[in-house]
Design a protein around this motif. Structure first.
Motif, PDB file in Angstrom:
ATOM      1  N   LYS A  22       0.832  -1.204   0.000  1.00 48.54           N
ATOM      2  CA  LYS A  22       0.000   0.000   0.000  1.00 48.54           C
ATOM      3  C   LYS A  22       0.866   1.253   0.000  1.00 48.54           C
ATOM      4  O   LYS A  22       0.607   2.214  -0.753  1.00 48.54           O
ATOM      5  CB  LYS A  22      -0.918  -0.013   1.229  1.00 48.54           C
ATOM      6  CG  LYS A  22      -1.728   1.276   1.453  1.00 48.54           C
ATOM      7  CD  LYS A  22      -2.686   1.547   0.324  1.00 48.54           C
ATOM      8  CE  LYS A  22      -3.696   2.628   0.707  1.00 48.54           C
ATOM      9  NZ  LYS A  22      -3.114   3.906   1.097  1.00 48.54           N
ATOM     10  N   SER A  25       2.444   1.640  -3.401  1.00 48.36           N
ATOM     11  CA  SER A  25       1.466   2.042  -4.420  1.00 48.36           C
ATOM     12  C   SER A  25       1.119   3.524  -4.291  1.00 48.36           C
ATOM     13  O   SER A  25       0.864   4.193  -5.306  1.00 48.36           O
ATOM     14  CB  SER A  25       0.199   1.187  -4.316  1.00 48.36           C
ATOM     15  OG  SER A  25      -0.527   1.469  -3.137  1.00 48.36           O
ATOM     16  N   THR A  26       1.112   4.065  -3.069  1.00 45.14           N
ATOM     17  CA  THR A  26       0.834   5.490  -2.915  1.00 45.14           C
ATOM     18  C   THR A  26       1.965   6.330  -3.493  1.00 45.14           C
ATOM     19  O   THR A  26       1.726   7.365  -4.136  1.00 45.14           O
ATOM     20  CB  THR A  26       0.635   5.853  -1.438  1.00 45.14           C
ATOM     21  OG1 THR A  26       1.836   5.594  -0.712  1.00 45.14           O
ATOM     22  CG2 THR A  26      -0.500   5.075  -0.820  1.00 45.14           C
ATOM     23  N   GLY A  29       1.635   6.170  -7.232  1.00 44.52           N
ATOM     24  CA  GLY A  29       0.557   7.025  -7.715  1.00 44.52           C
ATOM     25  C   GLY A  29       0.955   8.484  -7.756  1.00 44.52           C
ATOM     26  O   GLY A  29       0.667   9.199  -8.724  1.00 44.52           O
ATOM     27  N   GLU A  30       1.639   8.941  -6.721  1.00 43.10           N
ATOM     28  CA  GLU A  30       2.111  10.334  -6.664  1.00 43.10           C
ATOM     29  C   GLU A  30       3.111  10.614  -7.776  1.00 43.10           C
ATOM     30  O   GLU A  30       2.998  11.618  -8.501  1.00 43.10           O
ATOM     31  CB  GLU A  30       2.742  10.617  -5.312  1.00 43.10           C
ATOM     32  CG  GLU A  30       3.298  12.023  -5.140  1.00 43.10           C
ATOM     33  CD  GLU A  30       2.214  13.062  -4.979  1.00 43.10           C
ATOM     34  OE1 GLU A  30       2.484  14.248  -5.265  1.00 43.10           O
ATOM     35  OE2 GLU A  30       1.098  12.699  -4.563  1.00 43.10           O
ATOM     36  N   CYS A  76      -3.320   1.047  -7.646  1.00 40.53           N
ATOM     37  CA  CYS A  76      -2.359   1.961  -8.279  1.00 40.53           C
ATOM     38  C   CYS A  76      -3.064   3.009  -9.128  1.00 40.53           C
ATOM     39  O   CYS A  76      -2.705   4.192  -9.105  1.00 40.53           O
ATOM     40  CB  CYS A  76      -1.377   1.160  -9.136  1.00 40.53           C
ATOM     41  SG  CYS A  76      -0.201   0.167  -8.192  1.00 40.53           S
ATOM     42  N   GLY A  79      -4.597   5.477  -6.995  1.00 42.86           N
ATOM     43  CA  GLY A  79      -3.559   6.368  -6.504  1.00 42.86           C
ATOM     44  C   GLY A  79      -3.241   7.479  -7.486  1.00 42.86           C
ATOM     45  O   GLY A  79      -3.090   8.645  -7.101  1.00 42.86           O
ATOM     46  N   THR A  83      -4.618  11.309  -6.730  1.00 49.59           N
ATOM     47  CA  THR A  83      -3.642  12.395  -6.668  1.00 49.59           C
ATOM     48  C   THR A  83      -4.044  13.528  -7.598  1.00 49.59           C
ATOM     49  O   THR A  83      -3.975  14.714  -7.235  1.00 49.59           O
ATOM     50  CB  THR A  83      -2.249  11.882  -7.064  1.00 49.59           C
ATOM     51  OG1 THR A  83      -1.857  10.853  -6.159  1.00 49.59           O
ATOM     52  CG2 THR A  83      -1.219  13.005  -7.024  1.00 49.59           C
ATOM     53  N   PHE A 144      -7.386   8.514  -0.773  1.00 53.66           N
ATOM     54  CA  PHE A 144      -6.228   8.916  -1.573  1.00 53.66           C
ATOM     55  C   PHE A 144      -6.247  10.416  -1.824  1.00 53.66           C
ATOM     56  O   PHE A 144      -5.214  11.086  -1.710  1.00 53.66           O
ATOM     57  CB  PHE A 144      -6.219   8.157  -2.903  1.00 53.66           C
ATOM     58  CG  PHE A 144      -5.455   6.869  -2.854  1.00 53.66           C
ATOM     59  CD1 PHE A 144      -4.167   6.788  -3.357  1.00 53.66           C
ATOM     60  CD2 PHE A 144      -6.013   5.733  -2.306  1.00 53.66           C
ATOM     61  CE1 PHE A 144      -3.452   5.603  -3.314  1.00 53.66           C
ATOM     62  CE2 PHE A 144      -5.313   4.539  -2.257  1.00 53.66           C
ATOM     63  CZ  PHE A 144      -4.027   4.474  -2.760  1.00 53.66           C
ATOM     64  N   THR A 148      -3.526  12.967  -0.137  1.00 56.52           N
ATOM     65  CA  THR A 148      -2.668  13.790  -0.984  1.00 56.52           C
ATOM     66  C   THR A 148      -2.743  15.254  -0.568  1.00 56.52           C
ATOM     67  O   THR A 148      -1.720  15.940  -0.447  1.00 56.52           O
ATOM     68  CB  THR A 148      -3.092  13.656  -2.458  1.00 56.52           C
ATOM     69  OG1 THR A 148      -2.966  12.285  -2.857  1.00 56.52           O
ATOM     70  CG2 THR A 148      -2.230  14.523  -3.357  1.00 56.52           C
ATOM     71  N   ARG A 199      -1.365   7.247   2.814  1.00 57.34           N
ATOM     72  CA  ARG A 199      -1.304   8.063   1.600  1.00 57.34           C
ATOM     73  C   ARG A 199      -0.325   9.230   1.738  1.00 57.34           C
ATOM     74  O   ARG A 199       0.577   9.375   0.896  1.00 57.34           O
ATOM     75  CB  ARG A 199      -2.703   8.564   1.234  1.00 57.34           C
ATOM     76  CG  ARG A 199      -2.733   9.490   0.023  1.00 57.34           C
ATOM     77  CD  ARG A 199      -2.113   8.821  -1.180  1.00 57.34           C
ATOM     78  NE  ARG A 199      -1.950   9.764  -2.286  1.00 57.34           N
ATOM     79  CZ  ARG A 199      -1.329   9.460  -3.413  1.00 57.34           C
ATOM     80  NH1 ARG A 199      -0.812   8.269  -3.582  1.00 57.34           N
ATOM     81  NH2 ARG A 199      -1.213  10.351  -4.376  1.00 57.34           N
TER      82      ARG A 199
END
Length: 212
Positions: A22, A25-26, A29-30, A76, A79, A83, A144, A148, A199
């Protein structure tokens, strides 16, 4: 809505590997969201993120049980899109991070209230129908986006910087962990607090690595 058999859960078992993936994956994503927005025009970048998000959820909902690759592909893509949702409000519409953090917190609260009233539980160990999974992914998207906004709020608005923000949120995750382990904290509450906080941890460290 017809329920599938009890064993056919649609989400993974919560182990240390779950939290490690997790967090990764964050960060992914960012980084992916920032890369797309800076390499191409923000509008098609957001549309691309939305298309990926929709495709991932379509694939995930087509599964009758938990399948690792489809579940984490969906995480993902959530994410990336989550974002973008937070960044679009700030960059495109000049909404302060504190306002967007509050907005997404309200959205997450609304999802939880609707989920509780409809299914009478927020436990991810009960996600064995498509409707419950829909509530789950709505909550995930909101976490998420809110995470963010929170990470950017502390790093930029409060001038803590990305590294300090990442360390701070990582320390805050210890609160539900210790509360659940030693003080009998409700397991569902502890899970969702930790889920929200992962996150800004992942996003803050991703920004720290990727920005000057």
């Amino acid at each position: 809505m017809r329920r599938v058999q009890k064993a056919a859960l649609r989400v993974p078992e919560i182990t240390v590997y779950f939290w490690v993936i997790k967090l990764l994956s964050t960060a992914l994503g960012e980084s992916t969201s920032d890369f797309l927005v800076h390499r191409i025009h923000p509008v098609p970048a957001v549309l691309l993120g939305f298309v990926g998000f929709v495709i991932a959820l379509v694939v995930q909902f087509s599964m009758r049980r938990y399948v690792a690759w489809s579940y984490w592909f969906a995480v993902c893509m959530v994410g990336v899109f989550g974002t973008m949702c937070a960044d679009v409000l700030h960059v495109g519409f000049h909404v302060p991070y504190i306002a967007s953090s509050i907005l997404y917190a309200i959205a997450l609260t609304a999802v939880f209230i609707s989920w509780q009233r409809t299914e009478h539980t927020l436990s991810i160990h009960s996600i064995d129908t498509a409707r419950r999974e829909a509530f789950y992914w709505a909550a995930v998207v909101a976490t998420f986006a809110m995470g963010t906004a929170l990470g950017d709020l502390t790093a930029t608005t409060f001038h803590l910087g990305y590294f300090v923000s990442g360390v701070m949120f990582a320390a805050l995750i210890l609160i539900p962990a210790i509360g659940y382990r030693f003080f009998g904290m409700n397991s569902i509450l502890a899970f969702w607090i930790a889920y929200v906080l992962t996150r800004p941890v992942g996003a803050s460290f991703a920004d720290w690595f990727g920005k000057p």
